[in-house]
Write a protein that holds these residues in place. Structure first.
Motif, PDB file in Angstrom:
ATOM      1  N   UNK A   5      -8.481   1.955  -4.958  1.00 54.03           N
ATOM      2  CA  UNK A   5      -9.461   1.647  -4.417  1.00 54.03           C
ATOM      3  C   UNK A   5      -9.962   3.027  -3.159  1.00 54.03           C
ATOM      4  N   UNK A   6     -11.536   2.640  -3.103  1.00 53.60           N
ATOM      5  CA  UNK A   6     -12.343   2.874  -2.102  1.00 53.60           C
ATOM      6  C   UNK A   6     -13.103   1.980  -1.380  1.00 53.60           C
ATOM      7  N   UNK A   7     -12.700   2.285  -0.136  1.00 48.01           N
ATOM      8  CA  UNK A   7     -12.879   1.319   1.120  1.00 48.01           C
ATOM      9  C   UNK A   7     -14.553   1.459   1.349  1.00 48.01           C
ATOM     10  N   UNK A   8     -14.924   0.060   1.069  1.00 47.78           N
ATOM     11  CA  UNK A   8     -17.107   0.145   1.311  1.00 47.78           C
ATOM     12  C   UNK A   8     -17.387  -0.748   3.228  1.00 47.78           C
ATOM     13  N   UNK A   9     -17.810   0.747   3.695  1.00 53.17           N
ATOM     14  CA  UNK A   9     -17.828  -0.134   5.169  1.00 53.17           C
ATOM     15  C   UNK A   9     -17.001  -0.162   5.470  1.00 53.17           C
ATOM     16  N   UNK A  10     -15.855   0.637   5.938  1.00 49.97           N
ATOM     17  CA  UNK A  10     -14.843   0.212   6.470  1.00 49.97           C
ATOM     18  C   UNK A  10     -14.695  -0.294   7.494  1.00 49.97           C
ATOM     19  N   UNK A  11     -14.732  -1.575   8.307  1.00 48.55           N
ATOM     20  CA  UNK A  11     -14.814  -2.128   9.752  1.00 48.55           C
ATOM     21  C   UNK A  11     -13.782  -1.245  10.597  1.00 48.55           C
TER      22      UNK A  11
ATOM     23  N   UNK B 159       1.044  -1.309  -0.049  1.00 47.28           N
ATOM     24  CA  UNK B 159       0.327   0.672  -0.208  1.00 47.28           C
ATOM     25  C   UNK B 159       0.874   1.368  -0.209  1.00 47.28           C
ATOM     26  N   UNK B 160       0.548   2.125  -0.925  1.00 47.70           N
ATOM     27  CA  UNK B 160       1.527   3.280  -0.707  1.00 47.70           C
ATOM     28  C   UNK B 160       0.773   4.281  -0.083  1.00 47.70           C
ATOM     29  N   UNK B 161      -0.116   4.388  -0.162  1.00 46.23           N
ATOM     30  CA  UNK B 161      -0.844   5.546   0.651  1.00 46.23           C
ATOM     31  C   UNK B 161      -2.323   5.319   1.005  1.00 46.23           C
ATOM     32  N   UNK B 162      -2.692   5.602   2.202  1.00 48.25           N
ATOM     33  CA  UNK B 162      -3.787   5.393   2.738  1.00 48.25           C
ATOM     34  C   UNK B 162      -4.966   6.256   2.954  1.00 48.25           C
ATOM     35  N   UNK B 163      -5.511   6.268   3.147  1.00 46.67           N
ATOM     36  CA  UNK B 163      -6.794   7.533   4.474  1.00 46.67           C
ATOM     37  C   UNK B 163      -8.247   5.908   4.907  1.00 46.67           C
ATOM     38  N   UNK B 164      -9.013   7.028   5.044  1.00 45.42           N
ATOM     39  CA  UNK B 164      -9.653   5.727   6.709  1.00 45.42           C
ATOM     40  C   UNK B 164     -11.236   5.388   5.458  1.00 45.42           C
TER      41      UNK B 164
ATOM     42  N   UNK C 160      -0.641  -6.316  12.680  1.00 46.52           N
ATOM     43  CA  UNK C 160      -2.658  -6.345  12.470  1.00 46.52           C
ATOM     44  C   UNK C 160      -3.043  -6.675  11.140  1.00 46.52           C
ATOM     45  N   UNK C 161      -4.330  -7.504  11.315  1.00 50.00           N
ATOM     46  CA  UNK C 161      -4.307  -7.865  10.027  1.00 50.00           C
ATOM     47  C   UNK C 161      -6.264  -6.598  10.011  1.00 50.00           C
ATOM     48  N   UNK C 162      -6.316  -6.295   9.086  1.00 53.70           N
ATOM     49  CA  UNK C 162      -7.370  -5.292   8.456  1.00 53.70           C
ATOM     50  C   UNK C 162      -8.052  -6.425   7.286  1.00 53.70           C
ATOM     51  N   UNK C 163      -9.274  -6.549   7.168  1.00 52.87           N
ATOM     52  CA  UNK C 163     -10.030  -6.854   6.212  1.00 52.87           C
ATOM     53  C   UNK C 163     -11.200  -6.416   5.784  1.00 52.87           C
ATOM     54  N   UNK C 164     -10.648  -5.514   4.226  1.00 50.27           N
ATOM     55  CA  UNK C 164     -11.604  -4.525   4.128  1.00 50.27           C
ATOM     56  C   UNK C 164     -12.541  -5.179   2.650  1.00 50.27           C
ATOM     57  N   UNK C 165     -13.603  -4.538   2.153  1.00 42.26           N
ATOM     58  CA  UNK C 165     -14.128  -4.387   1.571  1.00 42.26           C
ATOM     59  C   UNK C 165     -13.585  -3.348   0.398  1.00 42.26           C
ATOM     60  N   UNK C 166     -13.293  -3.284  -0.625  1.00 43.34           N
ATOM     61  CA  UNK C 166     -12.779  -2.330  -1.592  1.00 43.34           C
ATOM     62  C   UNK C 166     -13.511  -2.348  -2.758  1.00 43.34           C
ATOM     63  N   UNK C 167     -14.275  -0.860  -3.704  1.00 38.96           N
ATOM     64  CA  UNK C 167     -14.380  -0.906  -4.942  1.00 38.96           C
ATOM     65  C   UNK C 167     -13.451  -0.599  -6.108  1.00 38.96           C
TER      66      UNK C 167
END
Length: 102
Positions: free
Chosen positions: A84-90, A29-34, A62-69
């Motif tokens: 990608x956009x994170x959908x319904x971020x946990x 991941x080169x960069x990210x946000x919420x 830590x591990x994060x499972x994300x649904x992305x579009x």
């Protein structure tokens, strides 16, 4: 000029395993946000034009499972980059990013 609600964050060695529902690839991941992320170093075989993908991000044990579009993709000779956009971020992802925001 970028019109982002939340600042993009950068952490070294943030790895991602992503699936398009058929194939699978690992990258960084080169960069990210919420609510968004940019993944690089992915296999060119990964389909960046699907509607939904699943990403597992690993950092600091830590591990994060994300649904992305996927919103865009670009490929070069050796690899692919997908934004990608994170959908319904946990909540644990939101909490992680809030703690890193300036």
């Amino acid at each position: 000029m970028e019109n982002r609600k939340y600042p993009r964050l950068v952490i070294k060695n943030l790895s991602v395993d992503v699936s398009d529902g058929i194939g699978f690839s690992s990258g960084v991941v080169s960069d990210f946000s919420r609510f968004g992320l940019c993944m690089t170093g992915l296999s060119n075989r990964l389909n960046g034009n699907v509607r939904n993908m699943t990403a597992i991000i690993s950092v600091f044990e830590k591990h994060f499972k994300l649904n992305i579009q996927p919103r865009w993709s670009a490929k070069d000779r050796l690899s692919k980059t997908i934004g990608a956009e994170i959908v319904n971020a946990p909540w644990n992802w939101t909490e992680f990013t809030i703690n890193l925001e300036p």
